[in-house]
Scaffold this active site. Structure first.
Site, mmCIF file in Angstrom:
data_model
loop_
_atom_site.group_PDB
_atom_site.id
_atom_site.type_symbol
_atom_site.label_atom_id
_atom_site.label_comp_id
_atom_site.label_asym_id
_atom_site.label_seq_id
_atom_site.Cartn_x
_atom_site.Cartn_y
_atom_site.Cartn_z
ATOM 1 C CE LYS A 174 -13.735 -3.316 0.749
ATOM 2 N NZ LYS A 174 -13.449 -2.714 2.049
ATOM 3 C CE LYS A 201 -4.323 -1.553 2.041
ATOM 4 N NZ LYS A 201 -5.387 -1.251 2.989
ATOM 5 C CE LYS A 247 -6.296 -8.167 -1.862
ATOM 6 N NZ LYS A 247 -6.263 -7.620 -0.515
HETATM 7 P P1 AMP Z 1 -10.903 -5.224 3.044
HETATM 8 O O1 AMP Z 1 -11.734 -4.993 1.850
HETATM 9 O O2 AMP Z 1 -9.443 -5.191 2.719
HETATM 10 O O3 AMP Z 1 -11.284 -4.418 4.235
HETATM 11 O O4 AMP Z 1 -11.171 -6.745 3.442
HETATM 12 C C1 AMP Z 1 -12.270 -7.158 4.224
HETATM 13 C C2 AMP Z 1 -12.266 -8.658 4.376
HETATM 14 O O5 AMP Z 1 -12.421 -9.289 3.097
HETATM 15 C C3 AMP Z 1 -10.966 -9.231 4.953
HETATM 16 O O6 AMP Z 1 -11.288 -10.329 5.781
HETATM 17 C C4 AMP Z 1 -10.219 -9.661 3.751
HETATM 18 O O7 AMP Z 1 -9.293 -10.682 4.025
HETATM 19 C C5 AMP Z 1 -11.335 -10.163 2.839
HETATM 20 N N1 AMP Z 1 -10.962 -10.030 1.433
HETATM 21 C C6 AMP Z 1 -10.619 -8.898 0.780
HETATM 22 N N2 AMP Z 1 -10.340 -9.138 -0.527
HETATM 23 C C7 AMP Z 1 -10.524 -10.480 -0.699
HETATM 24 C C8 AMP Z 1 -10.412 -11.360 -1.822
HETATM 25 N N3 AMP Z 1 -10.065 -10.888 -3.030
HETATM 26 N N4 AMP Z 1 -10.683 -12.658 -1.637
HETATM 27 C C9 AMP Z 1 -11.056 -13.148 -0.415
HETATM 28 N N5 AMP Z 1 -11.174 -12.371 0.685
HETATM 29 C C10 AMP Z 1 -10.923 -11.055 0.557
#
Ligand code: AMP
Ligand code: TRP
Length: 330
Positions: free
Chosen positions: A198, A111, A195
């Site tokens: 968002k 990041k 990956k």
């Molecule tokens: P974040 O969007 O980074 O706040 O992630 C929120 C939750 O979603 C966390 O538990 C992440 O590990 C999970 N997560 C985010 N992106 C992915 C992805 N591409 N595949 C699976 N889990 C994800």
């Protein structure tokens, strides 16, 4: 009864990776356990956020938790910033976290970018310490997250034990990461080696939980795949990242596995497979997206859920802080 704690950052909209990697596992574990599921707005501002968008995102995320099946009567849903103890405990934990531990965090490196050591904010660097506070504050035992957060949960364990050593008490239990389901790491629809995220530029790289049926079908149709037919076994997907991702999605959504999906589609082409995958995605996502819209039409209703969640969280958090402050010598 197990105390389960997790959160999702209030940045942009949730995608199907967040759903399969995190949210769906929370839904499955909510009954018979004590759950606190917050919206990580303090983590969100480790990168710049527009204030009015942030405010909206917090509500929309709360609505998405509920729409995905989290029961606000059972689970405390709240915005992290409304329980000030998260920040207070993070400071105390930060004072006993060696920089060497933080320097190993791969998410910071990703990041912060290549000049990160000089230009990144202190908040981005301390991000995993705040995560540790998020969970330890509630003596969380299990932390359901996607694969990308594993390193942060492991750090949480080290920080818990570092606290216990410093204050010579067996106070915090080290929380366990819970990384479950078929799709712990959903990849971008445009590039199977990245990956699903968002913040990726192209909206075609992800399926948002707010997408309607048309958008979903179009995104799956345009998703990158390859020219070979689907193979017989998951092993043969090893060097086919996009194919592997689409098959994984199918297995996860169908509630089975990649192997099971391949039993159904071996020898078929993507033009046969994609419409079926699209159907399955629509079946899962469309009801969530409709419910989010309904809930968002009643902002006061969402605010009531958040306020109740905050009250419940504060009772536990305040007790932890009283105990921690006494141990620290405040
Ligand atoms: P974040 O969007 O980074 O706040 O992630 C929120 C939750 O979603 C966390 O538990 C992440 O590990 C999970 N997560 C985010 N992106 C992915 C992805 N591409 N595949 C699976 N889990 C994800
Ligand atoms: N950092 C997590 C993510 O991006 C969100 C998060 C913040 C979290 N605090 C947490 C997850 C505590 C689990 C426990 O996904």
């Amino acid at each position: 009864m197990t105390r389960i704690v997790s959160g999702i950052q209030a940045t942009n909209r949730l995608h199907i990776g967040n759903y399969l990697g995190a949210l769906r596992n929370w839904v499955d574990r909510q009954h018979g356990n004590e759950c606190l599921m917050f919206i990580a707005d303090l983590h969100a501002i480790t990168l710049p956020q527009d204030p009015s968008a942030l405010r909206r995102n917090v509500r929309e995320l709360a609505a998405t938790y509920v729409a995905a099946g989290i029961d606000p009567e059972t689970v405390a849903i709240f915005a992290q910033s409304t329980v000030p103890a998260h920040v207070e405990l993070a400071w105390i934990l930060g004072c006993l976290t060696p920089l060497g531990w933080l320097n190993r965090m791969t998410q910071f490196k990703d990041k912060a970018g290549k000049d990160g050591a000089d230009t990144a904010g202190m908040g981005l660097y301390g991000y995993p310490v705040l995560m540790a506070a998020d969970v330890l504050l509630y003596h969380g035992q299990e932390v359901p997250v996607g694969d990308d957060q594993k390193q942060h949960v492991e750090l949480m364990r080290d920080i818990a034990l570092a606290f216990n050593r410093r204050y010579q008490q067996d106070y915090f239990t080290a929380p366990e990461p819970m990384i479950g389901g078929e799709a712990t790491r959903v990849m971008s629809l445009r590039d199977g080696t990245k990956k699903m995220s968002k913040s990726a530029e192209s909206d075609y790289s992800r399926i948002n939980l707010t997408d309607d049926a048309d958008a979903i079908s179009q995104k799956i149709r345009k998703a990158k795949s390859d020219a070979s037919p689907l193979p017989e076994s998951p092993d043969e997907l090893k060097d086919r990242p996009e194919a592997n991702n689409l098959v994984t999605l199918y297995g996860a959504l169908a509630g089975t596995s990649r192997a099971e999906a391949l039993r159904e589609f071996a020898g078929k082409s993507f033009s046969d497979f994609k419409p079926r995958l699209a159907e399955l995605v629509v079946e899962t996502i469309a009801p969530i997206s409709t419910k989010v819209k309904e809930l968002m039409a009643d902002e006061d209703g969402i605010d009531v859920i958040l306020r109740k969640g905050t009250e419940r969280a504060r009772v536990i958090a305040d007790q932890t802080m009283d105990e921690v402050k006494a141990m620290v010598g405040f």
